[in-house]
Design a protein around this motif. Sequence first.
Motif, PDB file in Angstrom:
ATOM      1  N   ASN A 173       0.817  -1.209   0.000  1.00  0.00           N
ATOM      2  CA  ASN A 173       0.000   0.000   0.000  1.00  0.00           C
ATOM      3  C   ASN A 173       0.854   1.264   0.000  1.00  0.00           C
ATOM      4  O   ASN A 173       0.589   2.194  -0.743  1.00  0.00           O
ATOM      5  CB  ASN A 173      -0.920   0.011   1.235  1.00  0.00           C
ATOM      6  N   SER A 174       1.875   1.269   0.873  1.00  0.00           N
ATOM      7  CA  SER A 174       2.677   2.490   0.978  1.00  0.00           C
ATOM      8  C   SER A 174       3.490   2.699  -0.310  1.00  0.00           C
ATOM      9  O   SER A 174       3.695   3.823  -0.749  1.00  0.00           O
ATOM     10  CB  SER A 174       3.585   2.454   2.211  1.00  0.00           C
ATOM     11  N   GLN A 175       3.912   1.551  -0.918  1.00  0.00           N
ATOM     12  CA  GLN A 175       4.614   1.675  -2.196  1.00  0.00           C
ATOM     13  C   GLN A 175       3.703   2.272  -3.255  1.00  0.00           C
ATOM     14  O   GLN A 175       4.093   3.171  -3.998  1.00  0.00           O
ATOM     15  CB  GLN A 175       5.091   0.303  -2.666  1.00  0.00           C
ATOM     16  N   ALA A 176       2.485   1.767  -3.268  1.00  0.00           N
ATOM     17  CA  ALA A 176       1.510   2.283  -4.221  1.00  0.00           C
ATOM     18  C   ALA A 176       1.271   3.765  -3.967  1.00  0.00           C
ATOM     19  O   ALA A 176       1.182   4.568  -4.900  1.00  0.00           O
ATOM     20  CB  ALA A 176       0.193   1.515  -4.103  1.00  0.00           C
ATOM     21  N   ALA A 177       1.206   4.124  -2.671  1.00  0.00           N
ATOM     22  CA  ALA A 177       0.957   5.530  -2.323  1.00  0.00           C
ATOM     23  C   ALA A 177       2.099   6.411  -2.813  1.00  0.00           C
ATOM     24  O   ALA A 177       1.875   7.485  -3.369  1.00  0.00           O
ATOM     25  CB  ALA A 177       0.785   5.681  -0.805  1.00  0.00           C
ATOM     26  N   VAL A 178       3.363   5.907  -2.646  1.00  0.00           N
ATOM     27  CA  VAL A 178       4.526   6.675  -3.091  1.00  0.00           C
ATOM     28  C   VAL A 178       4.474   6.894  -4.601  1.00  0.00           C
ATOM     29  O   VAL A 178       4.590   8.004  -5.096  1.00  0.00           O
ATOM     30  CB  VAL A 178       5.838   5.961  -2.698  1.00  0.00           C
ATOM     31  N   SER A 179       4.234   5.792  -5.330  1.00  0.00           N
ATOM     32  CA  SER A 179       4.253   5.934  -6.781  1.00  0.00           C
ATOM     33  C   SER A 179       3.067   6.788  -7.243  1.00  0.00           C
ATOM     34  O   SER A 179       3.156   7.518  -8.224  1.00  0.00           O
ATOM     35  CB  SER A 179       4.258   4.559  -7.450  1.00  0.00           C
ATOM     36  N   SER A 183       1.730   9.317  -5.529  1.00  0.00           N
ATOM     37  CA  SER A 183       2.016  10.731  -5.267  1.00  0.00           C
ATOM     38  C   SER A 183       3.092  11.228  -6.232  1.00  0.00           C
ATOM     39  O   SER A 183       3.090  12.372  -6.659  1.00  0.00           O
ATOM     40  CB  SER A 183       2.446  10.943  -3.811  1.00  0.00           C
ATOM     41  N   LYS A 184       4.005  10.311  -6.629  1.00  0.00           N
ATOM     42  CA  LYS A 184       5.026  10.671  -7.593  1.00  0.00           C
ATOM     43  C   LYS A 184       4.370  10.996  -8.937  1.00  0.00           C
ATOM     44  O   LYS A 184       4.698  11.975  -9.608  1.00  0.00           O
ATOM     45  CB  LYS A 184       5.991   9.492  -7.755  1.00  0.00           C
ATOM     46  N   ARG A 185       3.407  10.129  -9.295  1.00  0.00           N
ATOM     47  CA  ARG A 185       2.720  10.336 -10.564  1.00  0.00           C
ATOM     48  C   ARG A 185       1.914  11.631 -10.541  1.00  0.00           C
ATOM     49  O   ARG A 185       1.850  12.359 -11.531  1.00  0.00           O
ATOM     50  CB  ARG A 185       1.803   9.149 -10.861  1.00  0.00           C
ATOM     51  N   LYS A 186       1.322  11.893  -9.369  1.00  0.00           N
ATOM     52  CA  LYS A 186       0.517  13.107  -9.236  1.00  0.00           C
ATOM     53  C   LYS A 186       1.412  14.336  -9.389  1.00  0.00           C
ATOM     54  O   LYS A 186       1.050  15.306 -10.053  1.00  0.00           O
ATOM     55  CB  LYS A 186      -0.192  13.127  -7.870  1.00  0.00           C
ATOM     56  N   ARG A 187       2.600  14.247  -8.776  1.00  0.00           N
ATOM     57  CA  ARG A 187       3.527  15.384  -8.870  1.00  0.00           C
ATOM     58  C   ARG A 187       3.977  15.619 -10.302  1.00  0.00           C
ATOM     59  O   ARG A 187       4.073  16.737 -10.781  1.00  0.00           O
ATOM     60  CB  ARG A 187       4.750  15.125  -7.978  1.00  0.00           C
ATOM     61  N   ARG A 188       4.225  14.478 -10.994  1.00  0.00           N
ATOM     62  CA  ARG A 188       4.681  14.619 -12.373  1.00  0.00           C
ATOM     63  C   ARG A 188       3.580  15.214 -13.248  1.00  0.00           C
ATOM     64  O   ARG A 188       3.830  16.067 -14.090  1.00  0.00           O
ATOM     65  CB  ARG A 188       5.106  13.255 -12.914  1.00  0.00           C
ATOM     66  N   LEU A 189       2.350  14.780 -12.996  1.00  0.00           N
ATOM     67  CA  LEU A 189       1.219  15.302 -13.752  1.00  0.00           C
ATOM     68  C   LEU A 189       1.068  16.798 -13.495  1.00  0.00           C
ATOM     69  O   LEU A 189       0.839  17.594 -14.412  1.00  0.00           O
ATOM     70  CB  LEU A 189      -0.052  14.559 -13.338  1.00  0.00           C
TER      71      LEU A 189
END
Lengths: 302, 275
Positions: free
Chosen positions: A7-13, A15-21
Amino acid sequence: VMTSTVNSQAAVSWSKRKRRLAAWVNALLLIAPFTIVYLLFFIYPAAKVVQLSFTNADISGIGEFVGTANYQRLLADPLFWRSLKNTGYFVLLTVVPCTALALLFALMVVRLDRLKGFVMAAFFLPYILPVSVVTLIWQWLLEPRFGVVNQLFGLRLAWFQDPVWAMPAVALVTIWWVVGFSMLLFIAGLQSIPNEYREAAAIDGATGLQIFLNITWPLLWPITTLVLTLQLIAQLKIFAQVYILTGGGPFNSTIVVLQYMYRTAFQQFNAGYASTISMVLFVIIMVASLLQFYMLRSRGVR
Amino acid sequence: MRRLKVLGVIGTLGTMLMAALWLFPLYWAVSTSLKREMNTLAVPPSWFPNPISFQGYAEVLRASALPRWYFNSVFTAVIITLAVLLLGVLCAYAISQIDFPGKTVLFWALLAGFMLPFDAMIVPLFMLINDLGQVNTFGGIILPQLVVPVVIVIFKQFFDQVPRELRDAAVIDGAGEFRILFSVYLPINWGITWALAIVTFIGAWNNFFWPFIVATSTEMMTIPVGITQVKEVYGIAYARTMAVAVLAGLPVALAYIAFQRKVTDAIMVTAGLKG
């Protein structure tokens, strides 16, 4: 334990994707204003002029596809060939003389110390003026009866109406106007040559002329080619000086390509054929620009 | 050594003579503009205005569209300068600092644009402006002049050199991209921004071909276009004609004299020699 790590890995990726977007959206907002203007007022007309050159459109853009008819007409159009020849003649009269004079002025300026700023400004000031101010001043200087040049030399020459002298006179006015720009580039070039080179040569007993021919001139060559191509591109686009000073006359003896294009489009409303005339200039200038681009690149300048 | 010194003095004298020759047309324009109309046609010419008269200036300011052309030129040149810089700064910042898809393509498209001559695209551009209903309007004069891709390339080069830590610190502080651009990147680069502003203003003020095409009535003309009309109006009235020339050239000449360093720097950067 397993699920929480996933779950936390998914959350990291996530939030990373959200930041990139978010970064993409920001970038899009930042580039949008310029890109829209660029596409609409630059890329679109550039493509459109190619398309128009194959049509018989009028100035409102209404017309039909006519294949290569405009190009065939162009090849057989004596006025087009004359305008191209005149443009070439003007380029010949301006580009090399202007570059040589600019180099001379730059050499004159760099060796001064206290007067340097003043002399540089004197040579550069004309370049800063609008073309029509330059032409007004020279119409007065070269006025046939009361102009100061004719009075000084005891002439009665109507410079801009004379079939032989009209184009050289336009070239003279142009050189007076733009030489400061090229001079500036040469000054930058001269100042980038380390003084030690010249000093070392002087200690070895080289004369001023030897130093210039063997050290300064070769090191200045890249700048010289840059100045030549910039001048070439600028002078191919000659319009205002000829339009104002001679109107293309006498008897079309000074008509230039851009002026013929203008006349065809905005006085005879034949936008299709005018675009075909534009295409010639378009291609010549693109080739010259490519040349300049490769020369800049080979010197390691972006 | 002695011989070198003599040569040096001769060289300096020659240089001064050449500079004086180059300035003479400008001197002659100013001098003529300060003469009485009847004194301009003296044979042989009188080298100084005697008496000095401002009649020419008074008349062109009173009885021509010059004030109106002045307004048009100031208005369009200021808007063009501000807009070119704003569009340029925004776009250059994104290209320099943010990773986004299509970035390389965009930058190469800008560089490719250097090769396309604006003057050869006047016909379709006029049609477009006509379709937008902007012929003979400020919008029509301004819009095509907003395309100055070289400004982006220069700003990108300067933004590339700003230390990465400044941006990282601002991001940690929670600043958005616009804040970072306008409170960090732009202030650091005020020098080049000013220089580009001055040359953009001079360029917009001097632009002839496009305003000449798109301003179809006398009251919409900018100064460089409008003054080509006055010769027909004044005929052989050279004090007035030169007063017009001086007034039209004055703003850019003053801008150059006041910001000489900045103008020359900007021109060298633009030509790809520095920066």
